[in-house]
Write a protein that holds these residues in place. Structure first.
Motif, PDB file in Angstrom:
ATOM      1  N   ILE A   4       0.857  -1.174   0.000  1.00 27.51           N
ATOM      2  CA  ILE A   4       0.000   0.000   0.000  1.00 27.51           C
ATOM      3  C   ILE A   4       0.896   1.227   0.000  1.00 27.51           C
ATOM      4  N   TYR A   5       0.681   2.094  -0.986  1.00 24.33           N
ATOM      5  CA  TYR A   5       1.365   3.373  -1.038  1.00 24.33           C
ATOM      6  C   TYR A   5       0.528   4.316  -0.188  1.00 24.33           C
ATOM      7  N   HIS A   6       1.101   4.726   0.928  1.00 21.51           N
ATOM      8  CA  HIS A   6       0.334   5.295   2.029  1.00 21.51           C
ATOM      9  C   HIS A   6       0.831   6.669   2.445  1.00 21.51           C
ATOM     10  N   ASN A   7      -0.125   7.527   2.773  1.00 24.68           N
ATOM     11  CA  ASN A   7       0.146   8.824   3.385  1.00 24.68           C
ATOM     12  C   ASN A   7      -0.701   8.864   4.653  1.00 24.68           C
ATOM     13  N   ASN A   8      -0.058   8.814   5.800  1.00 23.01           N
ATOM     14  CA  ASN A   8      -0.771   8.718   7.067  1.00 23.01           C
ATOM     15  C   ASN A   8      -1.637   9.942   7.362  1.00 23.01           C
ATOM     16  N   ARG A   9      -1.381  11.051   6.706  1.00 25.80           N
ATOM     17  CA  ARG A   9      -2.199  12.243   6.927  1.00 25.80           C
ATOM     18  C   ARG A   9      -3.512  12.202   6.154  1.00 25.80           C
ATOM     19  N   SER A  13      -6.418   6.994   2.977  1.00 27.49           N
ATOM     20  CA  SER A  13      -5.261   6.117   3.062  1.00 27.49           C
ATOM     21  C   SER A  13      -5.281   5.336   4.380  1.00 27.49           C
ATOM     22  N   ARG A  14      -5.621   6.002   5.464  1.00 27.56           N
ATOM     23  CA  ARG A  14      -5.719   5.305   6.755  1.00 27.56           C
ATOM     24  C   ARG A  14      -6.829   4.263   6.727  1.00 27.56           C
ATOM     25  N   GLN A  15      -7.942   4.567   6.064  1.00 28.45           N
ATOM     26  CA  GLN A  15      -9.033   3.599   5.940  1.00 28.45           C
ATOM     27  C   GLN A  15      -8.595   2.379   5.132  1.00 28.45           C
ATOM     28  N   ALA A  16      -7.853   2.606   4.062  1.00 29.61           N
ATOM     29  CA  ALA A  16      -7.365   1.492   3.251  1.00 29.61           C
ATOM     30  C   ALA A  16      -6.386   0.633   4.035  1.00 29.61           C
ATOM     31  N   LEU A  17      -5.530   1.269   4.820  1.00 30.01           N
ATOM     32  CA  LEU A  17      -4.590   0.536   5.657  1.00 30.01           C
ATOM     33  C   LEU A  17      -5.346  -0.353   6.652  1.00 30.01           C
ATOM     34  N   GLN A  18      -6.398   0.194   7.245  1.00 26.43           N
ATOM     35  CA  GLN A  18      -7.225  -0.582   8.179  1.00 26.43           C
ATOM     36  C   GLN A  18      -7.881  -1.769   7.475  1.00 26.43           C
ATOM     37  N   GLU A  19      -8.343  -1.539   6.256  1.00 24.53           N
ATOM     38  CA  GLU A  19      -8.962  -2.610   5.466  1.00 24.53           C
ATOM     39  C   GLU A  19      -7.952  -3.738   5.219  1.00 24.53           C
ATOM     40  N   LEU A  20      -6.726  -3.396   4.893  1.00 23.21           N
ATOM     41  CA  LEU A  20      -5.693  -4.412   4.690  1.00 23.21           C
ATOM     42  C   LEU A  20      -5.379  -5.146   5.989  1.00 23.21           C
ATOM     43  N   VAL A  83       7.406  12.746  -9.796  1.00 24.11           N
ATOM     44  CA  VAL A  83       8.688  12.387  -9.191  1.00 24.11           C
ATOM     45  C   VAL A  83       9.219  13.574  -8.386  1.00 24.11           C
ATOM     46  N   LYS A  84       9.103  14.760  -8.949  1.00 19.80           N
ATOM     47  CA  LYS A  84       9.575  15.974  -8.282  1.00 19.80           C
ATOM     48  C   LYS A  84       8.693  16.351  -7.086  1.00 19.80           C
ATOM     49  N   ASN A  85       7.375  16.098  -7.194  1.00 21.26           N
ATOM     50  CA  ASN A  85       6.392  16.472  -6.176  1.00 21.26           C
ATOM     51  C   ASN A  85       5.507  15.268  -5.845  1.00 21.26           C
ATOM     52  N   PRO A  86       5.988  14.312  -5.049  1.00 25.61           N
ATOM     53  CA  PRO A  86       5.216  13.097  -4.801  1.00 25.61           C
ATOM     54  C   PRO A  86       3.850  13.341  -4.158  1.00 25.61           C
ATOM     55  N   ILE A  87       3.643  14.500  -3.556  1.00 21.25           N
ATOM     56  CA  ILE A  87       2.339  14.825  -2.981  1.00 21.25           C
ATOM     57  C   ILE A  87       1.263  14.854  -4.066  1.00 21.25           C
ATOM     58  N   LEU A  88       1.678  15.006  -5.328  1.00 17.09           N
ATOM     59  CA  LEU A  88       0.721  15.011  -6.438  1.00 17.09           C
ATOM     60  C   LEU A  88       0.147  13.631  -6.740  1.00 17.09           C
ATOM     61  N   ILE A  89       0.759  12.576  -6.221  1.00 15.87           N
ATOM     62  CA  ILE A  89       0.312  11.208  -6.514  1.00 15.87           C
ATOM     63  C   ILE A  89      -0.940  10.889  -5.699  1.00 15.87           C
ATOM     64  N   GLU A  90      -1.988  10.460  -6.410  1.00 17.46           N
ATOM     65  CA  GLU A  90      -3.234  10.071  -5.753  1.00 17.46           C
ATOM     66  C   GLU A  90      -2.971   8.914  -4.802  1.00 17.46           C
ATOM     67  N   ARG A  91      -3.734   8.853  -3.759  1.00 13.38           N
ATOM     68  CA  ARG A  91      -3.556   7.824  -2.742  1.00 13.38           C
ATOM     69  C   ARG A  91      -4.897   7.376  -2.213  1.00 13.38           C
ATOM     70  N   PRO A  92      -4.925   6.264  -1.578  1.00 17.38           N
ATOM     71  CA  PRO A  92      -3.911   5.220  -1.448  1.00 17.38           C
ATOM     72  C   PRO A  92      -3.890   4.331  -2.688  1.00 17.38           C
ATOM     73  N   ILE A  93      -2.741   3.754  -2.949  1.00 15.95           N
ATOM     74  CA  ILE A  93      -2.603   2.804  -4.047  1.00 15.95           C
ATOM     75  C   ILE A  93      -2.277   1.456  -3.429  1.00 15.95           C
ATOM     76  N   VAL A  94      -3.026   0.431  -3.836  1.00 17.77           N
ATOM     77  CA  VAL A  94      -2.783  -0.924  -3.349  1.00 17.77           C
ATOM     78  C   VAL A  94      -2.358  -1.775  -4.537  1.00 17.77           C
ATOM     79  N   VAL A  95      -1.234  -2.481  -4.354  1.00 11.11           N
ATOM     80  CA  VAL A  95      -0.641  -3.293  -5.412  1.00 11.11           C
ATOM     81  C   VAL A  95      -0.570  -4.738  -4.958  1.00 11.11           C
ATOM     82  N   SER A  96      -0.951  -5.631  -5.847  1.00  8.20           N
ATOM     83  CA  SER A  96      -0.796  -7.065  -5.611  1.00  8.20           C
ATOM     84  C   SER A  96      -0.355  -7.690  -6.929  1.00  8.20           C
ATOM     85  N   GLY A  97       0.879  -8.156  -6.958  1.00  8.35           N
ATOM     86  CA  GLY A  97       1.411  -8.745  -8.192  1.00  8.35           C
ATOM     87  C   GLY A  97       1.490  -7.710  -9.288  1.00  8.35           C
TER      88      GLY A  97
END
Length: 113
Positions: A4-9, A13-20, A83-97
């Protein structure tokens, strides 16, 4: 292993982490703001999401509205911006394989489990 690509703020993202955590499956938390993705890693992630780079941009971020809102950039330029501004990346991202989802809503996690 699931990641999970996570931002605790971020509430979503916190909800997705809880789901996992509730799934009982092993997973790894990637704090992408603390350890930003390089260009190759971001390209690979976008390929797993099966989306265009612009679709991964958080359009509500101040950096976007101040610097990118009215610009038309190429896919490579959007990747460079993330890459320059990672805050621009939508979250949370969950990857499996070789599959990944932006877990908004959280139920989308089930698509990769």
């Amino acid at each position: 292993m699931i990641q999970i690509y996570h931002n605790n703020r971020c509430t979503k993202s916190r909800q997705a982490l809880q789901e996992l955590e509730n799934s009982g499956q092993p997973f790894e938390v990637v704090y992408y703001l603390e350890a930003p993705l390089n260009k190759a890693e971001l390209k690979e992630l976008i390929a797993k999401l099966n989306i265009k780079p612009f679709e991964l941009i958080r359009k509500s971020e101040k950096i976007f509205t101040e610097n990118y809102k009215d610009k038309t950039l190429s896919d490579a330029e959007w990747i460079d911006a993330m890459v320059k501004n990672p805050i621009l990346i939508e979250r949370p991202i969950v990857v499996s394989g070789d599959k990944a989802v932006v877990a908004r809503p959280t139920e989308r996690i089930k698509e990769v489990l």
